[in-house]
Write a protein that holds these residues in place. Sequence first.
Motif, PDB file in Angstrom:
ATOM      1  N   ALA A 158       0.720  -1.414  -0.050  1.00  0.00           N
ATOM      2  CA  ALA A 158       0.077  -0.035  -0.219  1.00  0.00           C
ATOM      3  C   ALA A 158       0.917   1.343  -0.104  1.00  0.00           C
ATOM      4  CB  ALA A 158      -0.901  -0.114   1.123  1.00  0.00           C
ATOM      5  N   GLN A 159       1.929   1.136   0.665  1.00  0.00           N
ATOM      6  CA  GLN A 159       2.939   2.349   0.693  1.00  0.00           C
ATOM      7  C   GLN A 159       3.523   2.739  -0.691  1.00  0.00           C
ATOM      8  OE1 GLN A 159       5.229   1.154   3.934  1.00  0.00           O
ATOM      9  NE2 GLN A 159       4.127   2.391   5.553  1.00  0.00           N
ATOM     10  N   ALA A 160       3.941   1.568  -1.208  1.00  0.00           N
ATOM     11  CA  ALA A 160       4.637   2.007  -2.365  1.00  0.00           C
ATOM     12  C   ALA A 160       3.266   2.422  -3.489  1.00  0.00           C
ATOM     13  CB  ALA A 160       4.898   0.612  -3.207  1.00  0.00           C
ATOM     14  N   ARG A 161       2.427   1.711  -3.419  1.00  0.00           N
ATOM     15  CA  ARG A 161       1.031   2.213  -4.292  1.00  0.00           C
ATOM     16  C   ARG A 161       0.720   3.600  -4.054  1.00  0.00           C
ATOM     17  NH1 ARG A 161      -3.915   0.082  -2.088  1.00  0.00           N
ATOM     18  NH2 ARG A 161      -3.643   1.862  -0.990  1.00  0.00           N
ATOM     19  N   ASP A 162       0.423   3.995  -2.907  1.00  0.00           N
ATOM     20  CA  ASP A 162       0.483   5.239  -2.818  1.00  0.00           C
ATOM     21  C   ASP A 162       1.504   6.332  -2.923  1.00  0.00           C
ATOM     22  OD1 ASP A 162      -2.175   4.369  -1.439  1.00  0.00           O
ATOM     23  OD2 ASP A 162      -1.481   4.522   0.599  1.00  0.00           O
ATOM     24  N   GLY A 163       2.589   6.017  -2.732  1.00  0.00           N
ATOM     25  CA  GLY A 163       3.550   6.831  -3.076  1.00  0.00           C
ATOM     26  C   GLY A 163       3.750   7.110  -4.653  1.00  0.00           C
ATOM     27  N   ILE A 164       3.465   6.097  -5.272  1.00  0.00           N
ATOM     28  CA  ILE A 164       3.532   6.291  -7.104  1.00  0.00           C
ATOM     29  C   ILE A 164       2.355   7.176  -7.215  1.00  0.00           C
ATOM     30  CG2 ILE A 164       2.821   4.942  -9.127  1.00  0.00           C
ATOM     31  CD1 ILE A 164       4.576   2.528  -7.911  1.00  0.00           C
ATOM     32  N   LEU A 165       1.361   6.880  -6.581  1.00  0.00           N
ATOM     33  CA  LEU A 165      -0.092   7.885  -7.066  1.00  0.00           C
ATOM     34  C   LEU A 165       0.095   9.153  -6.662  1.00  0.00           C
ATOM     35  CD1 LEU A 165      -2.837   5.218  -5.987  1.00  0.00           C
ATOM     36  CD2 LEU A 165      -2.228   6.142  -8.461  1.00  0.00           C
ATOM     37  N   GLU A 166       0.805   9.592  -5.517  1.00  0.00           N
ATOM     38  CA  GLU A 166       1.277  10.921  -5.063  1.00  0.00           C
ATOM     39  C   GLU A 166       2.290  11.483  -6.082  1.00  0.00           C
ATOM     40  OE1 GLU A 166       2.659  10.011  -1.081  1.00  0.00           O
ATOM     41  OE2 GLU A 166       0.534   9.492  -0.273  1.00  0.00           O
ATOM     42  N   LEU A 167       3.136  10.746  -6.405  1.00  0.00           N
ATOM     43  CA  LEU A 167       3.980  11.282  -7.333  1.00  0.00           C
ATOM     44  C   LEU A 167       3.562  11.667  -8.549  1.00  0.00           C
ATOM     45  CD1 LEU A 167       7.261   9.117  -6.597  1.00  0.00           C
ATOM     46  CD2 LEU A 167       6.968  11.567  -6.446  1.00  0.00           C
TER      47      LEU A 167
END
Length: 220
Positions: free
Chosen positions: A190-199
């Motif tokens: 979830a943290q990788a997914r959220d980080g990609i979406l935030e970028l």
Amino acid sequence: YTAQQFAQASYTITSGLQVFGADRLKVLQEIGKAATAANIPVEQFADNVTGLLVGYKVPIQDLEKVFAALNSSIGKSIVTDQEYLSGLNKLAPKALQTGQSMQTLLGAMAALTTDTKDASGAFTNLENVLSKIFDAKYKEGLDKVFGVSFYDAAGNVKQLNVVIEELASKMQGLTKEEQIAKIGSVFKDAQARDGILELINNLEKYKKALAEDNDVESFR
């Protein structure tokens, strides 16, 4: 700053950068100026940036340029300077491990913290992005779902901003829910997914930060 603070900073720099004599004095002068600009005790500043300087093999003559880029990146962020530098100390080794330039790292950190004061969450997400997006075991998923590779034609690892821009182009027209589902089909973390979406959501800020701090692009 007190003599004790400079003595501690001097020890950190001497043991980290292996500089002595006049070179050590030059480094201390530059770190003192940068620490003052960031309003952080000089010994704490030295603790947090020595790993960056050593890892990226920054020559003494380029310290002023690197600190200018660093302070520019900090200035774009709304987290505290200490939180930013602590995040930098944590993220620099991961960026180096994945072949990311100093410019790429500083740009990502600024882009993720221009609208949030949650430094811990933003930088933890970025750490997970760097850990997962350049992991060979996700290569097939990226290619299959997005038609995106994190290697260029010469077999070199792409910079994070390039991969993010390619992913963003592949998700144009999708709803937020569809974007989450598509990214999540490759990255279960979830943290990788959220980080990609935030970028992706902050891509224009990322590109702007890269353009403004391009003096450190060569450090990688």
